[in-house]
Design a protein around this motif. Structure first.
Motif, PDB file in Angstrom:
ATOM      1  N   LEU A   1      34.567  36.956  35.155  1.00 13.17           N
ATOM      2  CA  LEU A   1      35.206  38.014  34.374  1.00 13.17           C
ATOM      3  C   LEU A   1      36.749  37.965  34.646  1.00 13.17           C
ATOM      4  O   LEU A   1      37.529  37.957  33.533  1.00 13.17           O
ATOM      5  CB  LEU A   1      34.688  39.234  35.016  1.00 13.17           C
ATOM      6  N   VAL A   2      37.117  37.573  35.792  1.00 12.61           N
ATOM      7  CA  VAL A   2      38.706  37.204  36.001  1.00 12.61           C
ATOM      8  C   VAL A   2      38.988  36.120  35.026  1.00 12.61           C
ATOM      9  O   VAL A   2      40.124  36.052  34.521  1.00 12.61           O
ATOM     10  CB  VAL A   2      38.764  36.983  37.210  1.00 12.61           C
ATOM     11  N   THR A   3      38.095  35.138  35.138  1.00 16.45           N
ATOM     12  CA  THR A   3      38.329  33.949  34.236  1.00 16.45           C
ATOM     13  C   THR A   3      38.662  34.066  32.628  1.00 16.45           C
ATOM     14  O   THR A   3      39.517  33.688  32.222  1.00 16.45           O
ATOM     15  CB  THR A   3      37.411  32.569  34.365  1.00 16.45           C
ATOM     16  N   LEU A   4      37.654  34.894  32.197  1.00 14.53           N
ATOM     17  CA  LEU A   4      37.608  35.369  30.573  1.00 14.53           C
ATOM     18  C   LEU A   4      38.921  36.230  30.725  1.00 14.53           C
ATOM     19  O   LEU A   4      39.630  36.103  29.546  1.00 14.53           O
ATOM     20  CB  LEU A   4      36.355  36.186  30.223  1.00 14.53           C
ATOM     21  N   LEU A   5      39.292  37.158  31.452  1.00 14.42           N
ATOM     22  CA  LEU A   5      40.218  38.044  31.136  1.00 14.42           C
ATOM     23  C   LEU A   5      41.491  37.350  31.294  1.00 14.42           C
ATOM     24  O   LEU A   5      42.390  37.526  30.287  1.00 14.42           O
ATOM     25  CB  LEU A   5      40.296  38.968  32.218  1.00 14.42           C
ATOM     26  N   GLY A   6      41.919  36.484  32.322  1.00 14.11           N
ATOM     27  CA  GLY A   6      43.100  35.820  32.375  1.00 14.11           C
ATOM     28  C   GLY A   6      43.243  34.812  31.441  1.00 14.11           C
ATOM     29  O   GLY A   6      44.564  34.712  31.056  1.00 14.11           O
TER      30      GLY A   6
END
Length: 313
Positions: free
Chosen positions: A36-41
């Motif tokens: 999720l952090v990867t997608l957001l960032g």
């Protein structure tokens, strides 16, 4: 063994981390949060490079490509991993396995080339700043990015096509994804042609780009040390340090996977390394590039509405 006795498997079982059932929930939470952090960032980085006019430069064009690549790379394998960590039937069908293998190879291969292109971009920017706008004009940058994508996709197509020609004597993959090395361990017989294809592609995509990156940074370091201004030297170190950190993380994991001695048989370590460079590196990329970058921080503030995107007249 006769060719007609080989089985064409329609379903594969991904063993993943099933040997450690107590860790599966922990791994699920760990992988989900990082995904999720990867997608957001990376999505945020793509948005600001498109919306902020100050970031319409070659470095951010390549960085936007890298972010898109990281989203595709993680999305090719992590959703399957998340489902299988919670499921008792850790399966994937043949077509899904082929698509997963191809996407992982193509995105990984493209990233190897793109990181070398980004190193060249930094070399021109620091060592030939006056000629930078001419050498790295938009047409050249688009062509370099396109070559990276085409080369990565074609080499992945080559590897995947050859891998599909090899008969498999089992359908239990000792991995959490259809990673090509794990799939080839199921081969009924060794294939010299497949081994040669893997070796040649690995050398073309790993040591050669890494050598070009090292040469570029050798010239960059020499130039930075001659900069008299402390502020200019710090800015150059900051920009190049971010890229070099990403290079070390990505190439370090990839080299340990694809160019290790064939006698090495530590599959559990392979899975951990795959998880790290498949989830951790794509998550860290936007953080590393924006942590000490004032332009990116300002662009994110604008995106969040803290500062108007278009200055009021």
């Amino acid at each position: 063994m006769q060719g007609e006795n080989f089985t064409v498997w329609s379903l594969f079982f991904l063993e993943g981390f099933s040997r450690y059932p107590r860790l599966e929930i922990v791994l699920f939470v760990f992988s989900l949060v990082m995904y999720l952090v990867t997608l957001l960032g990376n999505s945020t980085l793509i948005l600001i490079t498109v919306l902020d006019s100050r970031l319409q430069t070659p470095m951010y064009l390549f960085l936007g490509n890298l972010s898109f690549m990281d989203i595709c790379y993680t999305s090719a394998s992590i959703p399957t991993l998340l489902v299988n960590l919670l499921s008792s039937k850790k399966t994937i069908n043949f077509s899904g396995c082929v698509v997963q293998m191809y996407l992982s190879l193509s995105m990984g291969s493209t990233e190897c080339i793109l990181l070398a292109v980004m190193a060249y971009d930094r070399y021109v920017a620091i060592c030939n700043p006056l000629r930078y706008p001419i050498i790295m004009n938009r047409q050249v940058c688009v062509q370099m990015a396109t070559v990276s994508w085409v080369t990565g996709c074609l080499t992945a197509l080559l590897e995947t096509s050859f891998a599909l020609q090899i008969p498999l004597c089992g359908n239990v993959i000792d991995h959490f994804t259809c990673e090509i090395l794990a799939v080839l361990k199921l081969a009924c017989m060794s294939s010299l042609l497949m081994d040669m294809v893997m070796l040649v592609v690995s050398i073309l995509l790993l040591p050669i780009p890494m050598l070009l990156i090292c040469i570029s940074y050798g010239f960059i370091l020499s130039t930075i040390l001659r900069i008299s201004s402390t502020e200019g030297r710090n800015k150059a170190f900051s920009t190049c340090g971010a890229h070099l950190t990403v290079v070390i993380l990505y190439y370090g994991a990839a080299l340990s996977m694809y160019l290790k001695p064939s006698s090495s048989n530590s599959q559990e370590i392979d899975k951990i390394i795959s998880l790290l460079y498949g989830v951790l590196t794509p998550m860290l990329n936007p953080i590393i590039y924006s942590l000490r970058n004032k332009e990116v921080k300002d662009a994110v503030k604008k995106l969040l509405g803290k500062v108007p995107l278009v200055p009021s007249v």
